[in-house]
Design an enzyme around this catalytic site. Structure first.
Site, PDB file in Angstrom:
ATOM      1  N   GLY A 204       0.819  -1.203   0.000  1.00  0.00           N
ATOM      2  CA  GLY A 204       0.000   0.000   0.000  1.00  0.00           C
ATOM      3  C   GLY A 204       0.846   1.243   0.000  1.00  0.00           C
ATOM      4  CB  THR A 208      -2.343   2.914   3.529  1.00  0.00           C
ATOM      5  OG1 THR A 208      -1.212   2.046   3.363  1.00  0.00           O
ATOM      6  CG2 THR A 208      -2.434   3.854   2.338  1.00  0.00           C
ATOM      7  N   GLY A 209      -1.464   2.580   6.884  1.00  0.00           N
ATOM      8  CA  GLY A 209      -1.701   1.798   8.096  1.00  0.00           C
ATOM      9  C   GLY A 209      -1.189   0.385   8.053  1.00  0.00           C
ATOM     10  CE  LYS A 210       2.988  -0.149   3.684  1.00  0.00           C
ATOM     11  NZ  LYS A 210       2.531   1.233   3.463  1.00  0.00           N
ATOM     12  CD  GLU A 427      -5.461  31.115  -8.628  1.00  0.00           C
ATOM     13  OE1 GLU A 427      -6.166  30.091  -8.769  1.00  0.00           O
ATOM     14  OE2 GLU A 427      -4.233  31.116  -8.832  1.00  0.00           O
ATOM     15  CG  ASP A 504      -2.609  26.190 -14.093  1.00  0.00           C
ATOM     16  OD1 ASP A 504      -2.787  25.462 -13.113  1.00  0.00           O
ATOM     17  OD2 ASP A 504      -2.742  27.423 -14.064  1.00  0.00           O
TER      18      ASP A 504
END
Length: 648
Positions: A204, A208-210, A427, A504
């Site tokens: 992951g 992500t919390g592995k 903008e 851009d």
């Protein structure tokens, strides 16, 4: 490996104290024998002074030895001197009535000779014993413990983590639930002849919390949990990594059933044959030993290897085959439901105001990982503390989200009026095109306050998580990306276009290239792949390589990319010329109020003014009346062959 017992002092301090004691003992030993004769014979004087004292009648008695003369003065003070060849010494002593005697040369005792001879050997044996003791000491704390594993044993004392602390990755959690059940009750699977997977690879993106998921497995099963990083195996010494792998598995066998977690395994598990050591590289030797330990002749029953990486494409195929890492568990970035659950977990530790809505925050943070959301909650809490609040309100979460997504405000940055006006129209051009493109995501916020490296920004947020994009949305994004550049041309003229649209243009070019070469969205070139992605996406950019093709095809690809970008440019110019009054209205509002929300922009374009929550009305001044136009100046051809915009 380190156990969870408290260390009895620092071993390095102990070693230093031992060596300091040895050195002090040697110094005392040498000084004792060096000063023995000095303390016994008294103060040393020159031989000429000795003869003069005899002539002055100051010497009472002397003892003559081959290597020194010792004696006593008239005042009972001891002295000594080194003799020289002087055959008249006895005559001189007789003439002045000095009592003298002979003294044999002092011989060291047998024990002293034994000590002198054996001291170097004793010192060498002491050093060898110390080195061997350090090498045999458990763990990697010894001075010579290169081959010992650096894995740490985590127990409940270090903070127990369960699946209740893991949110937003339900599918990955379900896949690992079977491992937890096996560790709790191995006989349940053994009765039917089933074998638990020997290894699970967590794949992951960063954050992500592995690691948290691996700790939750150990917490749920209640078994020892060893953790080590892939980089801890490899050292500059050849064979150290393989030795550490062996030691890690030996310690794991003693604590079986247990979990061994290897974080960032790509540091040691990269594809073999890619190094410079012709297969004998230290990293490759470490990988070979890891492969043997995981699935070799000796079975490692009860040891489950859980590894984590965000680069599965570089791992060696032998590491991923069944019998080693049987399962690859993908730990994705959470969707909106997962983000809401993760926020709920982290918000438990923070005093919240009643207006805080986790669902709204989750909707406004697409693509955030668990670590990003934890950082967002922490930033909001810190911001509330700086403001002297006792509760964290929605304002702090919005400000923290803007800081994380767009960067910190640079209000100290001084911009001239012309630069602010250019930024406001730039903008506003993005915003107007986004509003009138049906396939575009809705605007969340527009600001001309410099943040990070940008002078201004228009943030769009999708109403839901998107896993694929359609052609109309891609063309809408191209038009929106060109809106800032086109607004500068329309308002200020061709010669006054700034470099503010560089990012851009970069985004539009990359999007158009992917549409042509990878997604088959060119009518002229057809649904073929002309570039293949190399590896994982890194920092938002996919490393791609153009496949073999003719020069004519390459030229056709470049022409199609230019055509697609020009289509977005022309679409933006058409919309901005059609809604030029709205462009002026929004730009002037941003010049006066710097930051506007998406809802405020919508109300401004519909009613010409904004009524905020506190009842105040915002109506920008100096706005051209509807239907009016700015003064015309000379026109020049634009970059795509069309007339440039009117001058201001």
């Amino acid at each position: 490996m380190n156990d969870d017992k408290e260390p009895q002092g620092n071993p390095w301090i102990k070693s230093a104290m031992i060596w300091a004691g040895v050195i002090i003992a040697l110094l005392l030993f040498v000084s004792m024998f060096d000063n023995r004769s000095t303390t016994a014979g008294g103060a040393a004087i020159a031989y000429s002074d000795f003869r003069q004292k005899i002539q002055d009648g100051q010497v009472k008695e002397v003892a003559v030895a081959p290597d020194r003369i010792t004696g006593t003065l008239s005042n009972d003070q001891k002295f000594q001197t080194v003799p020289v060849t002087d055959p008249n010494l006895t005559t001189l002593l007789d003439d002045y009535g000095v009592k003298y005697s002979g003294q044999a040369e002092e011989q060291p005792s047998f024990w002293m000779i034994l000590i002198y001879q054996s001291l170097p050997f004793l010192l060498i044996l002491g050093i060898a014993f110390f080195v061997l003791r350090q090498m045999q000491k458990g763990g990697s704390s010894g001075a010579m413990g290169f081959g010992k594993s650096k894995a740490k044993l985590l127990t409940e004392k270090h903070g127990r983590v369960t699946f209740d602390d893991v949110a937003g990755i339900d599918e990955a959690r379900e896949e690992l639930q079977e491992i937890v059940e096996f560790l709790k009750d191995p006989t349940k699977f053994a009765r039917l002849g089933g074998k638990i997977p020997k290894g699970a690879l967590l794949v992951g993106s960063p954050g992500t919390g592995k690691t948290l998921l691996a700790r939750a497995i150990a917490g749920e099963a209640g078994v020892p949990f060893f953790t080590i990083s892939g980089s801890d195996f490899v050292e500059m010494f050849v064979g150290v990594g393989a030795s550490r792998v062996r030691d890690m598995f030996e310690q794991a066998k003693k604590n079986a059933p247990c979990i061994v977690f290897i974080d960032e395994i790509d540091a040691v598990g990269r594809h073999r044959g890619a190094g410079l050591g012709n297969g004998n590289d230290e990293r490759e030797q470490t990988l070979n030993q890891l492969l043997v330990e995981m699935d070799g002749f000796e079975a490692n029953e009860g040891i489950i290897i859980v590894a984590a990486t965000n680069r599965p494409d570089v791992l060696d195929p032998a590491l991923l085959r069944p019998g080693r890492f049987d399962r690859q568990v993908v730990v994705p970035r959470p969707d909106i439901e997962g983000r809401e659950k993760i926020l709920a977990v982290h918000m438990k530790k923070v005093p919240l105001a009643p207006d805080v809505d986790a669902r709204t925050i989750a909707r406004g943070t697409p693509g955030f990982s668990g670590a990003d959301l934890a950082n967002l909650v922490n930033e909001a809490a810190l911001m509330a503390a700086r403001r002297g609040k006792r509760l964290v309100a929605m304002d702090e979460f919005e400000a923290a989200k803007d800081k994380v997504m767009m960067g910190a405000e640079r209000r100290s940055m001084v911009m001239t009026d012309d630069e602010k006006k250019m930024t406001a129209y730039h903008e506003a051009g993005h915003a107007i095109v986004a509003i009138h493109e049906p396939a575009s995501d809705p605007i969340h916020k527009a600001t001309i306050i410099p943040r990070g490296r940008a002078l201004g920004m228009v943030m769009r947020l999708p109403e839901r998580d998107n896993y694929s994009y359609h052609r109309d949305k891609m063309y809408a994004n191209l038009a929106v990306s060109m809106g800032g550049r086109v607004a500068e041309e329309v308002i200020f003229g061709y010669d006054k276009v700034s470099s503010g649209a560089s990012s851009d243009i970069q985004y539009a070019t990359r999007l158009a290239r992917d549409m042509v070469t990878q997604w088959g969205m060119s009518d002229k070139l057809g649904p073929l792949q002309y570039e293949e992605q190399q590896g994982e996406t890194f920092l938002g950019y996919s490393q791609s390589q153009r496949v073999h093709m003719s020069n004519e095809t390459a030229q056709a690809i470049d022409h199609e990319i230019r055509t697609i970008v020009e289509t977005g440019y022309n679409r933006a110019k058409e919309l901005l010329k059609k809604h030029e009054d709205e462009l002026h209205l929004l730009a002037n509002a941003m010049l006066e109020y710097e930051t506007l929300s998406g809802e405020e922009i919508r109300k401004l374009l519909e009613d010409g003014e904004i009524t905020r929550d506190d009842g105040t009305k915002i109506k920008p001044s100096n706005v051209p009346a509807a239907g009016s136009s700015i003064p015309k100046t000379r026109r020049r051809k634009g970059p795509f062959g069309e007339p440039a915009g009117q001058g201001a």
